[in-house]
Design a protein around this motif. Sequence first.
Motif, PDB file in Angstrom:
ATOM      1  N   LEU A  82      -9.320  -6.531  -6.268  1.00 48.12           N
ATOM      2  CA  LEU A  82      -9.332  -5.066  -6.266  1.00 48.12           C
ATOM      3  C   LEU A  82      -8.326  -4.521  -5.262  1.00 48.12           C
ATOM      4  O   LEU A  82      -7.631  -3.531  -5.536  1.00 48.12           O
ATOM      5  N   ALA A  83      -8.248  -5.166  -4.095  1.00 47.23           N
ATOM      6  CA  ALA A  83      -7.285  -4.729  -3.080  1.00 47.23           C
ATOM      7  C   ALA A  83      -5.860  -4.872  -3.603  1.00 47.23           C
ATOM      8  O   ALA A  83      -5.026  -3.976  -3.423  1.00 47.23           O
ATOM      9  N   ASP A  84      -5.561  -5.995  -4.249  1.00 44.59           N
ATOM     10  CA  ASP A  84      -4.214  -6.189  -4.804  1.00 44.59           C
ATOM     11  C   ASP A  84      -3.879  -5.095  -5.819  1.00 44.59           C
ATOM     12  O   ASP A  84      -2.781  -4.529  -5.820  1.00 44.59           O
ATOM     13  N   MET A  85      -4.844  -4.797  -6.680  1.00 41.87           N
ATOM     14  CA  MET A  85      -4.645  -3.784  -7.708  1.00 41.87           C
ATOM     15  C   MET A  85      -4.378  -2.414  -7.090  1.00 41.87           C
ATOM     16  O   MET A  85      -3.420  -1.712  -7.472  1.00 41.87           O
ATOM     17  N   MET A  86      -5.180  -2.046  -6.114  1.00 37.52           N
ATOM     18  CA  MET A  86      -5.088  -0.709  -5.544  1.00 37.52           C
ATOM     19  C   MET A  86      -3.884  -0.584  -4.615  1.00 37.52           C
ATOM     20  O   MET A  86      -3.187   0.443  -4.614  1.00 37.52           O
ATOM     21  N   MET A  87      -3.613  -1.623  -3.828  1.00 37.75           N
ATOM     22  CA  MET A  87      -2.485  -1.565  -2.897  1.00 37.75           C
ATOM     23  C   MET A  87      -1.148  -1.576  -3.630  1.00 37.75           C
ATOM     24  O   MET A  87      -0.169  -0.983  -3.176  1.00 37.75           O
ATOM     25  N   THR A  88      -1.085  -2.247  -4.757  1.00 33.93           N
ATOM     26  CA  THR A  88       0.152  -2.237  -5.548  1.00 33.93           C
ATOM     27  C   THR A  88       0.491  -0.819  -5.979  1.00 33.93           C
ATOM     28  O   THR A  88       1.642  -0.365  -5.858  1.00 33.93           O
ATOM     29  N   ALA A  89      -0.502  -0.105  -6.469  1.00 34.18           N
ATOM     30  CA  ALA A  89      -0.273   1.271  -6.908  1.00 34.18           C
ATOM     31  C   ALA A  89       0.136   2.169  -5.744  1.00 34.18           C
ATOM     32  O   ALA A  89       0.998   3.048  -5.887  1.00 34.18           O
ATOM     33  N   VAL A  90      -0.464   1.949  -4.578  1.00 36.51           N
ATOM     34  CA  VAL A  90      -0.142   2.760  -3.402  1.00 36.51           C
ATOM     35  C   VAL A  90       1.285   2.493  -2.936  1.00 36.51           C
ATOM     36  O   VAL A  90       2.039   3.417  -2.609  1.00 36.51           O
ATOM     37  N   THR A  91       1.688   1.217  -2.907  1.00 36.49           N
ATOM     38  CA  THR A  91       3.008   0.877  -2.382  1.00 36.49           C
ATOM     39  C   THR A  91       4.116   1.002  -3.404  1.00 36.49           C
ATOM     40  O   THR A  91       5.278   0.745  -3.101  1.00 36.49           O
ATOM     41  N   ASP A  92       3.779   1.406  -4.634  1.00 37.37           N
ATOM     42  CA  ASP A  92       4.826   1.796  -5.586  1.00 37.37           C
ATOM     43  C   ASP A  92       5.594   2.996  -5.051  1.00 37.37           C
ATOM     44  O   ASP A  92       6.728   3.265  -5.469  1.00 37.37           O
ATOM     45  N   HIS A  93       4.954   3.726  -4.157  1.00 41.97           N
ATOM     46  CA  HIS A  93       5.577   4.896  -3.541  1.00 41.97           C
ATOM     47  C   HIS A  93       5.690   4.654  -2.040  1.00 41.97           C
ATOM     48  O   HIS A  93       4.990   3.827  -1.475  1.00 41.97           O
TER      49      HIS A  93
END
Length: 587
Positions: A257-268
């Motif tokens: 879940l952390a990988d999924m959510m952090m990926t979306a956050v660090t896209d920006h």
Amino acid sequence: MENFIYAGSVEKLKENKVKVVKGGQHGVAVLFHEGDVYAIDNRCPHLGFPLHQGSLCDGILTCHWHHARFDVKSGGTLDSWADDMTTYPVEIKQGEIWVSPIPHHKQTISKLRERLKNGLEQNLSLVIAKGVVGLIEAGESAKNITRIGVEFGTKHRQRGWRSGLTILTAMTNILPKLDKNGQILALYQGLVHVARESANMGTRFLLGPLPLNETSSKPSLEKFAQWYRHSVEVRDTQGAERVILTAIESGATNEQLADMMMTAVTDHFYMNVGHTLDFHNKAFEVLEHIGAEHRAYVLTSIIPELSNASRSEEQHSWQSPVNLVEQLHTTFKELTPTLESKSTTVAQVDEQALVNHILGDQPGETLKALLTALKEGMSPVKLAQIVTLAAGERLARFHVQNELGDWITVLHTFTHAHAVHESLKRSTTPELIRAVFHTAMSIYLDRFLNTPAARRPKPDSTVSSVPQAEELLQMLDRQQQTDQAGKWVITYLAQGGDKQDLFNTLGHALVREDAEFHTFQMYEAAVTEHDHWQKEEESFAEYAQETMILALTRYLAAHSPTSREIPHTARIAMRLHRGEKLFEDEN
């Protein structure tokens, strides 16, 4: 009537209406009203006024100090901000009054938990304080107290996670650094901010997971990640919430879940000046304290903020006069190949030189240096630690000629760096590693706040023994002691002062104030980063530890003192619990 307390005759009580006898901590008030005899603790449960001086009418006893009203039979209060009175059984034998020393209702941990919940729901600071004090003194674990606050805060604010829950998590993290009074104040501060932030903000109802069909295969985790990433990209928070809930329902681990959510956050880049990634990190940290069963509410609570979070690649400062966005995109094209080809043996990277690169004014060279460190075998976690140290240097060398508000700019970068460092300890995906580079560019943009840089203080040569920690607290009772406090703490360290005592003192310097959100962040991040460096033995690690302590001390000094209204309420609760008098008779 063994062990009962003798309270005189009924006839005498009819005449005088009230009599105070010895019993309990504060005496027992025996009352005659409407033909019946009642016995109550003589101390108002709100703030300790002697209840025998109150007035009794129509079965309601009113305390004259703040006009709290109580049902004389049950002891129950009509006012939510007061607590119920303690009442005692009464027996009358041959016209004589006897009072049992055992109250009708004993205080229990279960009742204290409910009272704390009531305080949060009603946004009553004193009730929250009494709940925390009572629970800690009764042996309740801090994690259970935090759990109550998180359950409330994640459900009763429609806009989800904000600073209050971040403060509560940060204060829970640093409890081992504090003595018992400090722990009470730290938990209370976090809970008060949760309550204030949630007041009149509406209940948050979960949307629920997608209706998965048992007869067909579930979507893969990769598919969930793809859906979530797209939802965040287009600011679709409802879609993002349903995807996360479905992933949880499908058995995704916290790391997944952390990988999924952090990926979306660090896209920006550096979303919401670093708060977005910090809030995500804190949400996963608090789950480690309160348990994975709270994932649905905790993890979805950080999604609403994504709907309007700023994205730094859209900011002018990140594009002109130096186009950092373009340089970062170019760097990220090299990141995955660099990680795949990195050395299996770690080269001796000059950590001081790398910090100097990050603090320099050549962002392109900084990005190359970070990539080179990874290629030479430095772990992403270690790289994030060094970048965080560089961000800490900005605070340690922050010049007081800057405006006070400029502290927040460098603080944002530092706490974002710390959150990236902590997050990478869970998982080191290439997507999350991008955030290390985001931080480095924010450090570059902060460079003018170290122009000129404040000189690193040297120990006071006239001091030949360890200064007393109380001296620092007295210093922080005055404004504009930033540089003086920095010199004091360097002298303390040079004289071999105990760091545990120092961190406890600095913790009290924090929790005794009406501190602003960022100050809580500063304490937790600096102390945690210090402890990471303390595990290493090189001289550079000693320098890094000193940097964290210096940055923290100067930041606290720059933001002290305040009116101290919030902790004053907690200290009232502590005094009441100890049985001290708040109301004093003239005699």
